[in-house]
Design a protein around this motif. Sequence first.
Motif, PDB file in Angstrom:
ATOM      1  N   LEU A   1       0.831  -1.208   0.000  1.00  0.00           N
ATOM      2  CA  LEU A   1       0.000   0.000   0.000  1.00  0.00           C
ATOM      3  C   LEU A   1       0.868   1.262   0.000  1.00  0.00           C
ATOM      4  O   LEU A   1       0.599   2.212  -0.738  1.00  0.00           O
ATOM      5  CB  LEU A   1      -0.923  -0.003   1.220  1.00  0.00           C
ATOM      6  N   VAL A   2       1.913   1.269   0.846  1.00  0.00           N
ATOM      7  CA  VAL A   2       2.808   2.435   0.874  1.00  0.00           C
ATOM      8  C   VAL A   2       3.450   2.625  -0.492  1.00  0.00           C
ATOM      9  O   VAL A   2       3.507   3.747  -1.025  1.00  0.00           O
ATOM     10  CB  VAL A   2       3.895   2.260   1.954  1.00  0.00           C
ATOM     11  N   ALA A   3       3.926   1.522  -1.099  1.00  0.00           N
ATOM     12  CA  ALA A   3       4.605   1.602  -2.394  1.00  0.00           C
ATOM     13  C   ALA A   3       3.664   2.041  -3.501  1.00  0.00           C
ATOM     14  O   ALA A   3       4.085   2.709  -4.456  1.00  0.00           O
ATOM     15  CB  ALA A   3       5.226   0.250  -2.742  1.00  0.00           C
ATOM     16  N   ALA A   4       2.387   1.683  -3.408  1.00  0.00           N
ATOM     17  CA  ALA A   4       1.431   2.087  -4.431  1.00  0.00           C
ATOM     18  C   ALA A   4       1.155   3.587  -4.369  1.00  0.00           C
ATOM     19  O   ALA A   4       1.128   4.274  -5.394  1.00  0.00           O
ATOM     20  CB  ALA A   4       0.123   1.305  -4.262  1.00  0.00           C
ATOM     21  N   VAL A   5       0.969   4.109  -3.160  1.00  0.00           N
ATOM     22  CA  VAL A   5       0.634   5.528  -3.005  1.00  0.00           C
ATOM     23  C   VAL A   5       1.864   6.402  -3.196  1.00  0.00           C
ATOM     24  O   VAL A   5       1.770   7.516  -3.729  1.00  0.00           O
ATOM     25  CB  VAL A   5       0.001   5.767  -1.614  1.00  0.00           C
ATOM     26  N   ALA A   6       3.044   5.909  -2.788  1.00  0.00           N
ATOM     27  CA  ALA A   6       4.283   6.701  -2.866  1.00  0.00           C
ATOM     28  C   ALA A   6       5.398   5.845  -3.444  1.00  0.00           C
ATOM     29  O   ALA A   6       6.242   5.323  -2.700  1.00  0.00           O
ATOM     30  CB  ALA A   6       4.659   7.218  -1.482  1.00  0.00           C
ATOM     31  N   PRO A   7       5.437   5.669  -4.776  1.00  0.00           N
ATOM     32  CA  PRO A   7       6.440   4.777  -5.387  1.00  0.00           C
ATOM     33  C   PRO A   7       7.880   5.185  -5.107  1.00  0.00           C
ATOM     34  O   PRO A   7       8.748   4.330  -4.958  1.00  0.00           O
ATOM     35  CB  PRO A   7       6.119   4.875  -6.886  1.00  0.00           C
ATOM     36  N   HIS A   8       8.163   6.473  -5.015  1.00  0.00           N
ATOM     37  CA  HIS A   8       9.535   6.940  -4.770  1.00  0.00           C
ATOM     38  C   HIS A   8       9.790   7.034  -3.269  1.00  0.00           C
ATOM     39  O   HIS A   8      10.031   8.118  -2.720  1.00  0.00           O
ATOM     40  CB  HIS A   8       9.762   8.282  -5.449  1.00  0.00           C
ATOM     41  N   THR A   9       9.756   5.880  -2.611  1.00  0.00           N
ATOM     42  CA  THR A   9       9.935   5.833  -1.168  1.00  0.00           C
ATOM     43  C   THR A   9      10.836   4.657  -0.826  1.00  0.00           C
ATOM     44  O   THR A   9      10.693   3.571  -1.403  1.00  0.00           O
ATOM     45  CB  THR A   9       8.571   5.664  -0.459  1.00  0.00           C
ATOM     46  N   ASP A  10      11.752   4.855   0.098  1.00  0.00           N
ATOM     47  CA  ASP A  10      12.583   3.764   0.605  1.00  0.00           C
ATOM     48  C   ASP A  10      11.842   3.077   1.744  1.00  0.00           C
ATOM     49  O   ASP A  10      11.674   3.667   2.826  1.00  0.00           O
ATOM     50  CB  ASP A  10      13.924   4.295   1.102  1.00  0.00           C
ATOM     51  N   ILE A  11      11.395   1.848   1.503  1.00  0.00           N
ATOM     52  CA  ILE A  11      10.572   1.129   2.473  1.00  0.00           C
ATOM     53  C   ILE A  11      11.385  -0.009   3.081  1.00  0.00           C
ATOM     54  O   ILE A  11      11.987  -0.812   2.367  1.00  0.00           O
ATOM     55  CB  ILE A  11       9.303   0.563   1.813  1.00  0.00           C
ATOM     56  N   THR A  12      11.390  -0.074   4.393  1.00  0.00           N
ATOM     57  CA  THR A  12      11.991  -1.182   5.137  1.00  0.00           C
ATOM     58  C   THR A  12      10.913  -1.782   6.039  1.00  0.00           C
ATOM     59  O   THR A  12      10.159  -1.049   6.675  1.00  0.00           O
ATOM     60  CB  THR A  12      13.174  -0.705   5.998  1.00  0.00           C
ATOM     61  N   VAL A  13      10.861  -3.112   6.072  1.00  0.00           N
ATOM     62  CA  VAL A  13       9.848  -3.797   6.875  1.00  0.00           C
ATOM     63  C   VAL A  13      10.533  -4.604   7.971  1.00  0.00           C
ATOM     64  O   VAL A  13      11.393  -5.437   7.697  1.00  0.00           O
ATOM     65  CB  VAL A  13       8.974  -4.719   6.007  1.00  0.00           C
ATOM     66  N   SER A  14      10.169  -4.348   9.209  1.00  0.00           N
ATOM     67  CA  SER A  14      10.658  -5.106  10.361  1.00  0.00           C
ATOM     68  C   SER A  14       9.658  -6.205  10.698  1.00  0.00           C
ATOM     69  O   SER A  14       8.439  -5.999  10.613  1.00  0.00           O
ATOM     70  CB  SER A  14      10.814  -4.173  11.567  1.00  0.00           C
ATOM     71  N   ASN A  15      10.162  -7.369  11.100  1.00  0.00           N
ATOM     72  CA  ASN A  15       9.256  -8.449  11.504  1.00  0.00           C
ATOM     73  C   ASN A  15       9.145  -8.537  13.023  1.00  0.00           C
ATOM     74  O   ASN A  15       8.969  -9.627  13.590  1.00  0.00           O
ATOM     75  CB  ASN A  15       9.694  -9.789  10.913  1.00  0.00           C
ATOM     76  N   ALA A  16       9.203  -7.393  13.700  1.00  0.00           N
ATOM     77  CA  ALA A  16       9.127  -7.361  15.156  1.00  0.00           C
ATOM     78  C   ALA A  16       7.836  -7.976  15.685  1.00  0.00           C
ATOM     79  O   ALA A  16       7.780  -8.429  16.831  1.00  0.00           O
ATOM     80  CB  ALA A  16       9.255  -5.920  15.659  1.00  0.00           C
ATOM     81  N   LEU A  17       6.778  -8.005  14.853  1.00  0.00           N
ATOM     82  CA  LEU A  17       5.484  -8.568  15.267  1.00  0.00           C
ATOM     83  C   LEU A  17       5.208  -9.859  14.511  1.00  0.00           C
ATOM     84  O   LEU A  17       4.070 -10.163  14.177  1.00  0.00           O
ATOM     85  CB  LEU A  17       4.373  -7.547  15.031  1.00  0.00           C
TER      86      LEU A  17
END
Length: 463
Positions: free
Chosen positions: A196-212
């Motif tokens: 969802l973040v990538a769809a709305v803001a393609p020029h974004t550096d996204i990192t996903v933590s698996n803390a949960l």
Amino acid sequence: MPDVPLALGPDDAGEFLYEKGVVLAREGEEAQVVEDTVRGHFRTFAAGVPDRVRRLGPAGDRSGVVRIQVSDPGEGDAAGDPAVTGALRALAAVEGRTGRRMVSRNHVVHIAVNACPGDEPVPVSRDARPNPAVAEADGEPGGDAARVLVVDTGLMHDYRDYPPLARTQGDAQVAECDDDGILQQYCGHGTFIAGLVAAVAPHTDITVSNALNDAGAVLEHEFGEKLFDAVDAGGWPDVLSLSAGTTNGRTDGLLGVDAFMRELRGQHTLLVAAAGNNASATPFWPAAYADLPGYEDAVLSVGALRADGASGACFTNHGGWVKAYAPGERLTSALTGFGTPVPYVYQHSTYDTCRYGFSYPCTCHHPRHTGVLSEDGASAKPDQVMFEGLAQWSGTSFAAPVAVGMIAAHMTARGVRDPRAARRELLDDVDEFVDVRGAHRPALLPPTWRPVRVPPAPTARPR
């Protein structure tokens, strides 16, 4: 959390879950005061009971809390914990004199699809498109792209097969399927959010933590430490997307994340947090920090709009502490199974009518499915579906990352480096508002989001 004895609270309603027989206190002198006060309480009101108050050790170096056992967690059932209630009452007078909170239950913090969701992901057709659709973006992102950290369940092994996530990095989702190859509940939650973040803001550096990663649930004493670990891994991000929390029956936050929230306030990071799915005005933390003094700029709490955008979704939490609403019902994003279909068995049945009393065709009762935990018991055959990449899902879990994407896109489009300034500008520029249970709030609608018109649901559950 099969290995952790849990109770429902508060005593008169099942609003939240917490660890039986244990309370939290800040390390140091306060922990000693809590121990001594609780020990004296039990000696006064429970004569002959052995001394059972003991410190279990700190949660970590930075969260600043310690667990204190006040009773045998194996005693009684899950309907409540009188020993913990007694410990809280014993400290009430001390807290009243000091004006400082000193003790808390050890709550279960869970991803905001609800601790016992009626809504689970739904398959979409092979030719379905993301909703919000992927925004157009020229060229490659530059070195000043907004940095977003998603603290959630991690990334599915095949997430890069979804082109918008090709540049996304982060931790893997652990144990995607059970021994029978069935997708486990909540798996794909972090991937869906990142999509969802990538769809709305393609020029974004996204990192996903698996803390949960552990089914989206964690005890409060561990939660603050996990948040610190997540930001330590890559530095404080511009925006932290969090789709987890809990109520606690209070209006002053969570003791287990107090240290993290105080440090957040001094950083440049903006925390965007899901408001929760209990259809309640009861504060859901950490989202409700948005209403506490000193956190107005640091935290944005986001509720969910219904699929047609007309108002709040039936399940969304609401109230003055929810500062904005974004689409959060029947969104379409990446889940799993790109190229290799993955089976999923529903755990929860839908309802014959909306469990919150709404009349529109909400996800409480449409589309119909029967889950393993159906009240019909063994006579009801649970529904199995196949996921092949994209899926449709609902919850404030997904409204929050839509808002994250809009803030990140605003930063890129306007050249704004301060995410908190971008949040203020974005909300100031909004020309769409929504009335949700008496509150007039900004509606954050991405340009590529399409309202979903859902036909009326059938009146009886098919069998």
